[in-house]
Scaffold this motif. Structure first.
Motif, PDB file in Angstrom:
ATOM      1  N   THR A 107       0.877  -1.171   0.000  1.00 39.11           N
ATOM      2  CA  THR A 107       0.000   0.000   0.000  1.00 39.11           C
ATOM      3  C   THR A 107       0.919   1.227   0.000  1.00 39.11           C
ATOM      4  OG1 THR A 107      -0.036   0.041   2.420  1.00 39.11           O
ATOM      5  CG2 THR A 107      -1.908  -1.021   1.327  1.00 39.11           C
ATOM      6  N   SER A 108       0.321   2.390  -0.115  1.00 34.76           N
ATOM      7  CA  SER A 108       1.155   3.598  -0.036  1.00 34.76           C
ATOM      8  C   SER A 108       0.309   4.787   0.383  1.00 34.76           C
ATOM      9  CB  SER A 108       1.831   3.869  -1.373  1.00 34.76           C
ATOM     10  OG  SER A 108       0.847   3.921  -2.371  1.00 34.76           O
ATOM     11  N   THR A 109       1.020   5.855   0.741  1.00 33.86           N
ATOM     12  CA  THR A 109       0.301   7.021   1.254  1.00 33.86           C
ATOM     13  C   THR A 109      -0.061   8.005   0.147  1.00 33.86           C
ATOM     14  OG1 THR A 109       2.410   8.079   1.692  1.00 33.86           O
ATOM     15  CG2 THR A 109       1.375   6.948   3.542  1.00 33.86           C
ATOM     16  N   GLY A 110       0.348   7.713  -1.082  1.00 34.38           N
ATOM     17  CA  GLY A 110       0.033   8.624  -2.184  1.00 34.38           C
ATOM     18  C   GLY A 110       1.220   9.498  -2.546  1.00 34.38           C
ATOM     19  N   PRO A 111       1.158  10.121  -3.735  1.00 37.12           N
ATOM     20  CA  PRO A 111       2.331  10.836  -4.259  1.00 37.12           C
ATOM     21  C   PRO A 111       2.456  12.263  -3.723  1.00 37.12           C
ATOM     22  CG  PRO A 111       0.587  10.811  -5.892  1.00 37.12           C
ATOM     23  CD  PRO A 111       0.038  10.108  -4.697  1.00 37.12           C
ATOM     24  N   VAL A 112       2.683  12.387  -2.448  1.00 33.33           N
ATOM     25  CA  VAL A 112       2.700  13.720  -1.820  1.00 33.33           C
ATOM     26  C   VAL A 112       4.117  14.102  -1.387  1.00 33.33           C
ATOM     27  CG1 VAL A 112       1.780  15.105   0.077  1.00 33.33           C
ATOM     28  CG2 VAL A 112       0.323  13.425  -1.068  1.00 33.33           C
ATOM     29  N   MET A 113       4.588  15.226  -1.930  1.00 29.25           N
ATOM     30  CA  MET A 113       5.935  15.702  -1.603  1.00 29.25           C
ATOM     31  C   MET A 113       5.862  16.989  -0.775  1.00 29.25           C
ATOM     32  SD  MET A 113       7.954  13.449  -2.987  1.00 29.25           S
ATOM     33  CE  MET A 113       9.587  14.168  -2.998  1.00 29.25           C
ATOM     34  N   ILE A 114       6.987  17.300  -0.145  1.00 30.57           N
ATOM     35  CA  ILE A 114       7.069  18.503   0.695  1.00 30.57           C
ATOM     36  C   ILE A 114       8.070  19.474   0.069  1.00 30.57           C
ATOM     37  CG2 ILE A 114       7.794  19.372   2.973  1.00 30.57           C
ATOM     38  CD1 ILE A 114       7.162  16.490   4.040  1.00 30.57           C
ATOM     39  N   GLY A 115       7.657  20.740  -0.047  1.00 30.16           N
ATOM     40  CA  GLY A 115       8.597  21.782  -0.457  1.00 30.16           C
ATOM     41  C   GLY A 115       8.892  22.653   0.739  1.00 30.16           C
ATOM     42  N   GLN A 116      10.153  23.062   0.900  1.00 27.18           N
ATOM     43  CA  GLN A 116      10.514  23.858   2.083  1.00 27.18           C
ATOM     44  C   GLN A 116      10.876  25.288   1.701  1.00 27.18           C
ATOM     45  OE1 GLN A 116      13.698  21.296   3.916  1.00 27.18           O
ATOM     46  NE2 GLN A 116      12.268  21.396   5.633  1.00 27.18           N
ATOM     47  N   ILE A 117      10.391  26.230   2.485  1.00 29.47           N
ATOM     48  CA  ILE A 117      10.760  27.639   2.313  1.00 29.47           C
ATOM     49  C   ILE A 117      11.348  28.113   3.635  1.00 29.47           C
ATOM     50  CG2 ILE A 117       9.900  29.951   1.743  1.00 29.47           C
ATOM     51  CD1 ILE A 117       7.481  28.078   0.462  1.00 29.47           C
ATOM     52  N   GLN A 118      12.610  28.497   3.564  1.00 34.01           N
ATOM     53  CA  GLN A 118      13.345  28.860   4.794  1.00 34.01           C
ATOM     54  C   GLN A 118      13.267  30.373   5.017  1.00 34.01           C
ATOM     55  OE1 GLN A 118      17.498  29.053   4.106  1.00 34.01           O
ATOM     56  NE2 GLN A 118      18.114  28.720   6.238  1.00 34.01           N
ATOM     57  N   LEU A 119      12.692  30.750   6.179  1.00 29.10           N
ATOM     58  CA  LEU A 119      12.554  32.176   6.495  1.00 29.10           C
ATOM     59  C   LEU A 119      13.393  32.506   7.726  1.00 29.10           C
ATOM     60  CD1 LEU A 119      10.697  34.790   5.853  1.00 29.10           C
ATOM     61  CD2 LEU A 119       9.379  34.002   7.833  1.00 29.10           C
ATOM     62  N   VAL A 120      14.208  33.567   7.599  1.00 27.84           N
ATOM     63  CA  VAL A 120      15.030  33.993   8.746  1.00 27.84           C
ATOM     64  C   VAL A 120      14.802  35.483   9.001  1.00 27.84           C
ATOM     65  CG1 VAL A 120      16.778  32.223   8.274  1.00 27.84           C
ATOM     66  CG2 VAL A 120      17.045  34.502   7.302  1.00 27.84           C
ATOM     67  N   ASN A 121      15.543  35.989   9.990  1.00 30.50           N
ATOM     68  CA  ASN A 121      15.460  37.421  10.337  1.00 30.50           C
ATOM     69  C   ASN A 121      14.057  37.845  10.778  1.00 30.50           C
ATOM     70  OD1 ASN A 121      18.078  37.421   9.516  1.00 30.50           O
ATOM     71  ND2 ASN A 121      17.789  38.764   7.736  1.00 30.50           N
ATOM     72  N   VAL A 122      13.409  36.988  11.555  1.00 29.57           N
ATOM     73  CA  VAL A 122      12.143  37.435  12.142  1.00 29.57           C
ATOM     74  C   VAL A 122      12.286  37.412  13.661  1.00 29.57           C
ATOM     75  CG1 VAL A 122      10.372  37.039  10.364  1.00 29.57           C
ATOM     76  CG2 VAL A 122      11.253  35.100  11.651  1.00 29.57           C
ATOM     77  N   GLU A 123      11.927  38.495  14.282  1.00 28.98           N
ATOM     78  CA  GLU A 123      12.071  38.621  15.749  1.00 28.98           C
ATOM     79  C   GLU A 123      11.065  37.735  16.468  1.00 28.98           C
ATOM     80  OE1 GLU A 123      14.435  40.271  17.394  1.00 28.98           O
ATOM     81  OE2 GLU A 123      15.271  40.708  15.405  1.00 28.98           O
ATOM     82  N   ASP A 124       9.911  37.543  15.822  1.00 27.13           N
ATOM     83  CA  ASP A 124       8.818  36.790  16.445  1.00 27.13           C
ATOM     84  C   ASP A 124       8.473  35.568  15.599  1.00 27.13           C
ATOM     85  OD1 ASP A 124       8.045  38.325  14.303  1.00 27.13           O
ATOM     86  OD2 ASP A 124       6.021  38.683  15.077  1.00 27.13           O
ATOM     87  N   PRO A 125       9.332  34.546  15.635  1.00 31.43           N
ATOM     88  CA  PRO A 125       9.113  33.411  14.737  1.00 31.43           C
ATOM     89  C   PRO A 125       7.757  32.747  14.922  1.00 31.43           C
ATOM     90  CG  PRO A 125      10.863  32.953  16.362  1.00 31.43           C
ATOM     91  CD  PRO A 125      10.562  34.402  16.452  1.00 31.43           C
ATOM     92  N   GLY A 170      20.315  30.595  15.013  1.00 30.70           N
ATOM     93  CA  GLY A 170      19.095  31.132  15.612  1.00 30.70           C
ATOM     94  C   GLY A 170      17.839  30.514  15.033  1.00 30.70           C
ATOM     95  N   PRO A 171      16.658  30.962  15.498  1.00 27.50           N
ATOM     96  CA  PRO A 171      15.416  30.350  15.045  1.00 27.50           C
ATOM     97  C   PRO A 171      15.142  30.612  13.568  1.00 27.50           C
ATOM     98  CG  PRO A 171      14.978  32.237  16.462  1.00 27.50           C
ATOM     99  CD  PRO A 171      16.451  32.045  16.472  1.00 27.50           C
ATOM    100  N   MET A 172      14.518  29.645  12.948  1.00 24.95           N
ATOM    101  CA  MET A 172      14.108  29.795  11.537  1.00 24.95           C
ATOM    102  C   MET A 172      12.668  29.337  11.422  1.00 24.95           C
ATOM    103  SD  MET A 172      17.373  28.258   9.499  1.00 24.95           S
ATOM    104  CE  MET A 172      18.976  29.056   9.666  1.00 24.95           C
ATOM    105  N   VAL A 173      11.948  29.962  10.521  1.00 27.34           N
ATOM    106  CA  VAL A 173      10.556  29.576  10.304  1.00 27.34           C
ATOM    107  C   VAL A 173      10.496  28.825   8.966  1.00 27.34           C
ATOM    108  CG1 VAL A 173       8.180  30.406  10.118  1.00 27.34           C
ATOM    109  CG2 VAL A 173       9.849  31.677  11.516  1.00 27.34           C
ATOM    110  N   ILE A 174      10.163  27.576   9.050  1.00 30.40           N
ATOM    111  CA  ILE A 174      10.212  26.731   7.851  1.00 30.40           C
ATOM    112  C   ILE A 174       8.791  26.393   7.411  1.00 30.40           C
ATOM    113  CG2 ILE A 174      11.142  24.608   6.846  1.00 30.40           C
ATOM    114  CD1 ILE A 174      13.309  26.566   7.961  1.00 30.40           C
ATOM    115  N   THR A 175       8.449  26.901   6.243  1.00 24.62           N
ATOM    116  CA  THR A 175       7.122  26.598   5.698  1.00 24.62           C
ATOM    117  C   THR A 175       7.217  25.343   4.841  1.00 24.62           C
ATOM    118  OG1 THR A 175       6.600  28.949   5.647  1.00 24.62           O
ATOM    119  CG2 THR A 175       5.247  27.511   4.254  1.00 24.62           C
TER     120      THR A 175
END
Ligand code: MEV
Length: 426
Positions: A107-125, A170-175
């Motif tokens: 069986t499988s979970t389906g053809p679903v991939m993840i794309g990452q967007i790396q965001l930095v320089n935010v004081e309030d992650p 430091g902290p990063m916000v990863i979408t």
């Protein structure tokens, strides 16, 4: 100072002949070697040059077919491309004893991939995280505008997840952009979407986006395989116990788990090569998934059921495609897909998972019983005999002698070829 230089401006603009001439000069290649590189097989130089840059030739590998595979009650011939002896034979033998009870179930979970967007320089992650999530529909809309065909086929960006991670900087916000890529491997579609979505993320958060790229830890695109092997078909309960013990070793020790997983990948990557997949993506995903808990673990589990039979299961990411990329460009990959008869990327992924499970079983069974060298050495002996110049029936004769003598060495193969030559048998 060396007069040779690898600094070759405009190399990529030269014709293949011109490039080859430069390489031949650099490496003192003989005419024979140059002609060998230029020799066209089933991948024309024209197509090869459209696939990658700086091409100076092509290189052929053995293309074999593993037999006996029954997956979800359907028979498959499995195309495999690789350089290692024993793998295809082992897969075929494993598949033969796995035919009972419907063969390998997947069986499988389906053809679903993840794309990452790396965001930095935010004081309030954490504030930024919520802001991004508030714009989820807009993000998905922008992403899907990039690939209307994918959307028409029922795929496209489906969801957005946001993680705040601690990094050495430091902290990063990863979408995470969650994309159903249907029958594609998905890297192109996902990377394009990430790049297009990034400016919105910067605008709404006031931060700075750096990377916009697919993740090869494809843990939303998992394949699962299960098989039961009759103890009487593999030498009884003692062999079952040996295989379970081999798995337990891998589950307890990353040094062993790496080799255990390599055995799985022997099968998976051979199919990946035959069908011209991005096999590095599959390997990266496999290893990252194996280490997901923080400890590197085997990708399969082997147990004994209440009747003493062997039960094996596998779970791993499998990012493969049957449209786009080299799968469609390489003429042999197209034939491999036709031999498989797969209709979707998911079906291909599940077959590859099944092959990985069978390959792993074959290795563990050999390791837990007679060891792998006996079978290996015979094939190794064949290679040596051929390298020493033997052809046709002579190969088998030389193999037989070397195996009987327990001297499986190149020098002995050469000696034997010489002997047969003298006897006029070559
Ligand atoms: C060799 O290519 C693969 C094995 O080492 C796998 C294993 O040890 O499980 C035999």
């Amino acid at each position: 100072m060396s007069e040779k230089t690898s600094r070759l401006p405009g190399f990529y603009k030269l014709t293949l002949e011109e490039r080859l001439k430069k390489v031949a000069e650099f490496a003192n290649l003989t005419d024979e070697e140059v002609n060998m590189l230029k020799k066209e097989g089933n991948l024309s130089l024209d197509i090869a040059q459209r696939m990658i840059e700086n091409v100076i030739g092509t290189m052929a590998y053995p293309f074999a077919v593993a037999v006996n595979f029954l997956i979800n009650n359907k028979d498959y011939l499995i195309p495999m491309v690789l350089e290692e002896p024993s793998v295809v034979a082992a897969a075929s033998n494993a598949a033969r004893v796995m035919r009972k009870w419907g063969g390998i179930h997947t069986t499988s979970t389906g053809p679903v991939m993840i794309g990452q967007i790396q965001l930095v320089n935010v004081e309030d992650p954490f504030g930024a995280k919520m802001t991004i999530l508030e714009h989820k529909d807009e993000i998905i809309k922008i992403a899907n505008e990039q690939d209307p065909i994918l959307v028409k086929l029922g795929g496209g960006a489906k969801d957005v997840e946001v993680r705040v991670i601690d990094s050495p900087k430091g902290p990063m916000v990863i979408t995470h952009l969650i994309v159903d890529v249907r029958d594609a491997m998905g890297a192109n579609a996902v990377n394009t979407m990430c790049e297009k979505v990034a400016p919105l993320i910067e605008r709404i958060t006031g931060g700075r986006v750096y990377l916009r790229i697919i993740s090869n830890l494809a843990d939303k695109r998992l394949v699962r395989a299960r098989v039961k092997v009759d103890k009487n078909d593999i030498g009884g309960e003692e062999v079952v116990d040996g295989i379970v013990m081999a798995w337990a070793f891998a589950a307890a020790d990353p040094y062993r788990a790496a080799t255990h997983n390599k055995g799985i990948l022997n099968g998976v990557i051979a199919v990946a090569l035959a069908t011209a997949q991005d096999h590095r993506a599959i390997e990266a995903g496999a290893h990252a998934y194996a280490a997901k808990t923080g400890r590197y673990l085997p990708l399969t589990v082997w147990e004994k059921d209440k009747d003493g039979n062997l039960v094996g299961t596998l779970e791993m990411p499998m990012a493969v495609g049957i449209v786009g990329g080299a799968t469609r460009v390489h003429p042999v990959a197209r034939i491999a897909l036709k031999i498989l008869g797969v209709k979707t990327a998911t079906e291909l992924a599940e077959i590859m998972g099944a092959v990985g499970l069978a390959q792993n079983f074959a290795a563990l069974r050999a390791l837990a019983t007679e060891g792998i060298q006996r079978g290996h050495m015979k094939l190794h002996a064949r290679n040596l005999a051929m390298q020493a110049g033997a052809t046709g029936e002579l190969v088998d004769k030389i193999v037989e002698i070397m195996v009987r003598e327990g001297k499986i060495r190149y020098d002995r193969a050469v000696e034997l070829v010489e002997e047969f030559k003298k006897k006029g048998k070559l």
